[in-house]
Design a protein around this motif. Structure first.
Motif, PDB file in Angstrom:
ATOM      1  N   GLU A   1      29.810  38.969  49.228  1.00 24.75           N
ATOM      2  CA  GLU A   1      31.123  39.478  48.877  1.00 24.75           C
ATOM      3  C   GLU A   1      31.599  40.538  49.855  1.00 24.75           C
TER       4      GLU A   1
ATOM      5  N   SER B   1      32.038  27.615  49.344  1.00 28.70           N
ATOM      6  CA  SER B   1      32.393  26.209  49.571  1.00 28.70           C
ATOM      7  C   SER B   1      32.384  25.898  51.062  1.00 28.70           C
TER       8      SER B   1
ATOM      9  N   ALA C   1      28.858  25.493  52.106  1.00 29.19           N
ATOM     10  CA  ALA C   1      28.315  24.224  51.639  1.00 29.19           C
ATOM     11  C   ALA C   1      28.669  23.091  52.587  1.00 29.19           C
TER      12      ALA C   1
ATOM     13  N   SER D   1      31.377  35.056  35.094  1.00 30.73           N
ATOM     14  CA  SER D   1      31.438  36.158  36.048  1.00 30.73           C
ATOM     15  C   SER D   1      30.141  36.954  36.006  1.00 30.73           C
TER      16      SER D   1
ATOM     17  N   PHE E   1      50.960  41.303  38.959  1.00 29.99           N
ATOM     18  CA  PHE E   1      51.017  41.086  40.408  1.00 29.99           C
ATOM     19  C   PHE E   1      49.643  40.870  41.007  1.00 29.99           C
TER      20      PHE E   1
ATOM     21  N   SER F   1      38.000  50.586  39.626  1.00 27.54           N
ATOM     22  CA  SER F   1      37.739  49.550  40.633  1.00 27.54           C
ATOM     23  C   SER F   1      38.872  48.527  40.588  1.00 27.54           C
TER      24      SER F   1
ATOM     25  N   ASP G   1      37.054  40.327  44.316  1.00 29.16           N
ATOM     26  CA  ASP G   1      35.824  39.651  44.709  1.00 29.16           C
ATOM     27  C   ASP G   1      35.532  38.515  43.748  1.00 29.16           C
ATOM     28  N   ILE G   2      34.893  37.466  44.265  1.00 26.45           N
ATOM     29  CA  ILE G   2      34.652  36.285  43.445  1.00 26.45           C
ATOM     30  C   ILE G   2      33.845  36.633  42.200  1.00 26.45           C
ATOM     31  N   SER G   3      32.871  37.511  42.347  1.00 24.53           N
ATOM     32  CA  SER G   3      31.987  37.761  41.206  1.00 24.53           C
ATOM     33  C   SER G   3      32.715  38.426  40.045  1.00 24.53           C
ATOM     34  N   ILE G   4      33.870  39.053  40.276  1.00 26.95           N
ATOM     35  CA  ILE G   4      34.556  39.703  39.161  1.00 26.95           C
ATOM     36  C   ILE G   4      35.848  38.999  38.774  1.00 26.95           C
TER      37      ILE G   4
ATOM     38  N   SER H   1      36.392  35.962  37.507  1.00 23.92           N
ATOM     39  CA  SER H   1      36.416  35.239  36.238  1.00 23.92           C
ATOM     40  C   SER H   1      36.464  36.197  35.049  1.00 23.92           C
ATOM     41  N   GLU H   2      35.946  37.399  35.257  1.00 22.66           N
ATOM     42  CA  GLU H   2      36.013  38.378  34.183  1.00 22.66           C
ATOM     43  C   GLU H   2      37.470  38.693  33.835  1.00 22.66           C
TER      44      GLU H   2
ATOM     45  N   ASN I   1      39.127  35.570  32.330  1.00 26.56           N
ATOM     46  CA  ASN I   1      38.737  35.312  30.951  1.00 26.56           C
ATOM     47  C   ASN I   1      39.424  36.269  29.990  1.00 26.56           C
TER      48      ASN I   1
ATOM     49  N   SER J   1      41.452  24.868  43.268  1.00 30.97           N
ATOM     50  CA  SER J   1      40.261  24.782  42.422  1.00 30.97           C
ATOM     51  C   SER J   1      40.420  25.685  41.210  1.00 30.97           C
TER      52      SER J   1
ATOM     53  N   PRO K   1      32.242  23.448  46.721  1.00 31.56           N
ATOM     54  CA  PRO K   1      30.988  24.200  46.783  1.00 31.56           C
ATOM     55  C   PRO K   1      29.795  23.329  46.404  1.00 31.56           C
TER      56      PRO K   1
END
Ligand code: ATP
Ligand code: ATP
Ligand code: SF4
Ligand code: MG
Ligand code: MG
Lengths: 317, 309, 339
Positions: free
Chosen positions: A41, A213, A216, A267, C111, C172, C202-205, C207-208, C211, C232, C277
């Motif tokens: 990241e 991706s 990959a 997540s 935004f 953050s 960042d990708i890891s946060i 989806s939080e 959701n 996607s 992926p």
């Protein structure tokens, strides 16, 4: 004998608030003709690794420890003169966001010519001829070499940057986020071009990206970085089929795909740490679902769990 | 309970600000110098040994007496030919007392004129920047005209017309120095108004006035502070200049006016350095103190400068 | 067409009809003397769609195709050049900002940039409470505070007391975006325009935040226009999707239909370009030439024709009208109009 070996690399940035431990003990190697992916990241230290390899760190950045062995020689102990012979001629780099760094008032072709003539003893005419060939190679009409950067689209500018990097037939090409900030179609075009060039020239390549991706599709091997460390390192297929580190698993689960079954996106709780004061023990422990006491205290080492699949995690998978 | 917490937060941030400010060398020097003058101005009657305007009261010396400590270097000077710590002027008045009282005028004029200029400049900058279009054109052209006319001659004319008084000097300085502030504020407003939180507010149904005062003004305030500090320095200099040209308020002694009289009575020819240096140095120090404070504020409040370090 | 309006009251929260937005570029004095017509960016050029109640409607396409402009026009944050916007059965195209104010309660926006969308000098509590105050919802400070706390809990900024008095710089990026979500949902709006709400995270946060947003929408039944360039992601979030190209919608329908069996050549190229992926998946890349042309001088006929592998003569001359195919999708392409 691998082309490039990075051993226990530590690169810190000195700031008013202390040392940013941007790269803290990183190990990996790149074989000849291999495409190696470095993923992670934002802010985990990917660019810093790349800049350490060519020893072009911004002010404040310092390599504290480690070895970078390229063609049997340690880059870190070389004189400035020797490294200059390697930089760009043997190891070329496409910098992150470099396409916006083209000088707006100089013709694109002239910028490449200038780069060639400063590095090699060739005449302007020869350099210009080479530039036209390079343009053709990256899929731009050579007549456009007389244009100014603003007349180029983003994708074309990125092609120019790749052309510039390949001007001296390097052995290793480092591409730092080469497709980020481009639209998908252009992104796909650029990545396709890079794959083709890699195959044609039997280039070794290090591809830096935050997008799994892209890894990959492009890389043979991949290292997943988190907070200045490599947490998992293996064959690309292995990593995607059988991820071992909880962070890698989390990251793969967080990636939506346009194909395959639709699933809920998962997540990773919390946020990436501040590299001024990274967490003790395993740097991922504050966000990890499997944390135990050992994780908080002892730093896990990158261990081979078989078939050159390296994982840095206390859980015995 | 939550109110208390809010207070705590507020106090904490004030303290944090103070901490950063006092870590700044310029800020500390500026505040130190300024405090001395503010103290002088407030306690002028208590500190000054004599009435600065008084010629006849007892103890006041002969005209153009040098300060008493000159005797250290030259023992031959008779006792009644020297006076006080700063000597006397052409009428035999105590210069030290004049300096002390003069600080009042300089500071009052500085603060009030700068407040006027910053107030007008901020309002006009906000309106021009926020509404843009024809309003912006008209206001900015007007400001440009004022900016193009050389400042001092304009002020001299205005001061001459309005007549010499402190209030008029404040007005003259205020009216002539808002345009540059308006320009600076306007350009900042132009950036702030494009920020997404302004559109966010509009999407919630906020009106123009609300957006200007709740969202835009707080974000240009740092710039207002910095300009206010620099502007005070400017105003003090202008006041000194006008007074030096004889356009000051004759009922109130100011440093500029002291220099005016020194010049009138040929202090330079008489080598009466004690008449020239004190007001000159005081003007310099006060002006410098505000410039230092302005610089420190700019460094702290302007994030771009802070990033550079 | 008044009867359309009546029908739309039942199940459509928004109806956009032939929306256009042209930006007039400012020119120097000299050029404006020479040329009469100032250049216009046709950012949105005749877009029609509707959004059902409780639906998540995706608006996707490459950078500069007019997604954001469409979203801002719908909320009347910028003035559309022409067309109609019918919100909750009411034509809001020509309402004054004053008349719009009460309606703003029902439509909100989120935004992309978490660092620019919160006022750096306002505390979280004030940022979230601002819509309540503007719309005069709460009778007392206490009621307001309770609502803000409840909202903070819903977006998982807990304990709320700890976040209430923070300034944006003490949060953050993901936390900021959740504040933006809380603020957008606090009035329980009928429609939210979410303009790339997670693309800077960042990708890891990501989806939080997503959701949280999806749960809020389940609770309140809010419709969402989800603007994104990430197909996607759109696939996982949206129910229906519209693909835009140079200011026009070229294909629209059920998200799986459009993305799995794209019919428009542009959608085909776009979906094929999305990396997957999964190292075992080999995708075939449809070669399309060049890059998106400028919206200042869009091509004649079908705007995609200079890059289209199937372009025929008519494509450069006649603009394809939008037609409905049997599977319900809308498409604007001469391969299907029969011309
Ligand atoms: N010149 C610098 N001075 C101080 N800290 C720096 C400097 N450059 C980078 N850093 C810090 O070092 C860390 C690693 O930065 P780096 O640029 O290598 O990350 P990255 O993985 O390339 O991120 P991105 O994906 O955003 O490009 C970050 O935390 C960053 O804040
Ligand atoms: N205020 C403006 N003035 C002039 N042109 C504008 C303005 N805003 C947008 N445009 C232009 O309108 C077109 C559409 O812009 P818009 O921001 O709607 O695209 P988008 O699809 O949201 O793109 P992105 O994915 O980059 O956000 C672009 O060509 C843009 O340059
Ligand atoms: S209308 Fe013609 S040019 Fe446009 S997408 Fe269809 S086939 Fe291609
Ligand atoms: Mg980087
Ligand atoms: Mg946009």
């Amino acid at each position: 004998m691998p082309l490039l070996q990075v051993k226990n690399l530590k690169t810190y940035y000195q700031t008013a608030r202390g040392y940013v431990k941007a790269v803290d003990g990183v190990n990996f190697q790149i074989e000849e003709g291999e495409v190696f992916g470095l993923a992670g990241e934002s802010g985990c230290g990917k660019t810093t690794v790349a800049l350490s390899i060519i020893r072009l760190l911004p002010p404040g950045g310092r390599i504290i420890d480690g070895k970078i062995i390229f063609n049997d020689k340690n880059i870190l102990t070389m004189s400035e003169e020797d490294i200059r012979k390697i930089r760009w001629k043997k190891i070329a780099i496409v910098f992150q966001g470099a396409m916006n760094a083209l000088n707006p008032v100089i013709k694109v072709g002239d910028q490449i010519v200038e780069a060639i003539t400063t590095h090699e003893n060739v005449s302007k005419e020869d350099a210009w001829k080479r530039t036209e060939k390079l343009f053709e190679m990256v899929g731009i009409d050579p007549s456009r070499a007389k244009d100014y950067p603003h007349e180029f689209s983003g994708g074309m500018k990125q092609r120019v940057m790749i052309a510039m990097a390949l001007a001296c037939n390097p052995q290793l090409l480092i591409a730092d986020e080469p497709a980020t900030a481009l639209d998908v179609i252009v992104q796909a075009q650029i990545l396709k071009l890079m794959r083709e060039l890699q195959r044609k020239m039997n280039l070794s390549m290090m591809l830096i990206t935050h997008d799994l991706s892209i890894i990959a599709e492009t890389c043979n091997k991949v290292a997943i970085m988190y907070a200045g460390k490599i947490v998992e390192y293996a064959d690309t297929k292995r990593i995607f089929r059988d991820p071992q580190h909880p962070y890698t698993r989390g990251l793969i689960n967080a990636f939506p795909s346009i194909r395959g079954p639709k699933r809920k996106l998962i997540s990773i709780p919390g946020t990436p740490p501040d590299l001024l004061n990274p967490p003790s023990g395993c740097r991922f422990h504050p966000r990890c679902p499997y944390t135990n006491d050992k994780c908080k205290k002892i730093e896990p080492e990158l261990k081979d769990i078989g078939e050159r699949h390296y994982v840095a995690c206390h859980m015995s998978w | 309970m939550s109110l208390q917490k809010l207070m705590e937060e507020h106090i904490k941030s004030l303290r944090e600000f103070a901490n950063t400010f006092f870590k700044n060398k310029f800020g500390v020097i500026g505040v130190a110098i300024l405090s001395v003058f503010i103290f002088m101005a407030i306690f002028a009657p208590q500190i000054s040994p004599y009435n600065p305007m008084d010629v006849k009261s007892i103890g006041v010396g002969k005209p153009f007496s040098p300060p008493a400590w000159i005797k250290i270097f030259n023992k031959d000077i008779p006792d009644d030919s020297v006076f006080g710590i700063m000597g006397t002027d052409e009428l035999g008045r105590d210069i030290f007392s004049q300096i002390i009282y003069g600080s009042r005028i300089s500071l009052i004029v500085g603060f009030a004129a700068s407040f006027t200029a910053v107030f007008i400049g901020t309002i006009i900058g906000l309106i021009a920047g926020y509404y843009g279009g024809i309003i912006d054109e008209v206001l900015m052209r007007f400001a440009d005209i004022l900016l193009i006319i050389p400042g001092l001659p304009l002020m001299i004319v205005l001061a001459a017309i309005l007549g010499p008084s402190i209030r008029n000097i404040i007005l003259v300085i205020g009216i002539t120095s808002w345009p540059s502030i308006a320009r600076i504020i306007r350009s900042q407003v132009l950036t702030v108004k494009e920020m997404k939180f302004v559109e966010f507010a509009r999407a919630a149904g906020c009106g123009d006035n609300y957006i200007i005062f709740k969202h835009i003004l707080p974000n240009v305030m740092p710039l207002v502070y910095v300009n206010a500090a620099i502007n005070i320095a400017n105003a003090i200099l202008i006041e000194a200049g006008l007074s030096f040209l004889g356009l000051g308020d004759p009922n109130n002694i100011s440093w500029g006016m002291m220099l005016f009289f020194a010049e009138q009575y040929q202090a330079l020819l008489r080598l009466a350095w004690w008449y020239i240096f004190p007001p000159g140095i005081c003007i310099l120090l006060v002006v410098l103190s505000f410039i230092f404070i302005g610089h420190a504020l700019d460094e702290i409040l302007n994030p771009r400068l802070r990033l550079r370090r | 067409m008044p009867h359309v309006v009546v029908i739309s009251m039942v199940d459509e929260v928004l109806k956009v009809i032939n929306l256009k937005k042209y930006f007039t570029l400012r020119r120097g004095l000299l050029t404006s003397l020479i040329k009469r017509e100032p250049p216009k960016v046709k950012a949105v050029d005749g877009v029609s769609f509707n959004v059902k109640r409780g639906e998540i409607f995706g608006l996707a396409g490459e950078s500069g195709c007019g997604k954001t402009t469409t979203g801002r026009c719908i909320l009347r944050l910028i003035e559309p050049t022409s067309g109609k916007i019918i919100f909750d059965g009411k034509d809001i195209t020509n309402l004054s900002q004053g008349e719009l104010k009460p309606l703003r309660k029902d439509m909100q926006i989120i935004f992309q940039d978490p660092y620019e969308s919160l006022n750096p000098r306002m505390r979280v509590r004030d940022i979230i409470a601002e819509p309540l105050r503007i719309q005069r919802i709460c009778k007392s400070r206490r009621e307001e505070e309770e609502m803000v706390m409840k909202m903070l809990e819903e977006v998982e900024l807990t304990p709320p007391e700890e976040f209430m008095n923070r300034l944006p710089h003490e949060l953050s990026g993901g936390q900021r975006q959740r504040v933006a979500v809380a603020r957008a949902f606090i009035l329980k709006p009928k429609l939210i325009v979410a303009d790339e709400p997670v693309s800077m995270l960042d990708i890891s946060i990501r989806s939080e935040v997503l959701n949280v947003m999806l749960r809020e929408r389940d609770t309140y039944g809010t419709s969402i226009i989800f603007i994104t360039h990430d197909l996607s992601l759109a696939r996982h979030i949206c129910e229906r999707i519209a693909i835009m190209y140079l200011g026009k919608i070229i294909e629209m329908g059920d998200v799986e239909t459009i993305l799995q069996e794209p019919k428009h050549p542009y959608t085909q190229a776009l979906t094929a370009a999305v990396p997957i992926p999964d190292p075992d998946h080999k995708r075939e890349i449809i070669p399309i030439k060049g890059e998106v042309p400028s919206a200042l001088n869009p091509p004649s006929g079908c705007r995609f024709h200079p890059r289209c592998p199937y372009a025929k003569d008519t494509c450069g001359k006649i603009e394809p009208e939008t037609i409905t195919l049997e599977d319900g999708r809308l498409i604007a392409c001469h391969l299907y109009t029969g011309k």
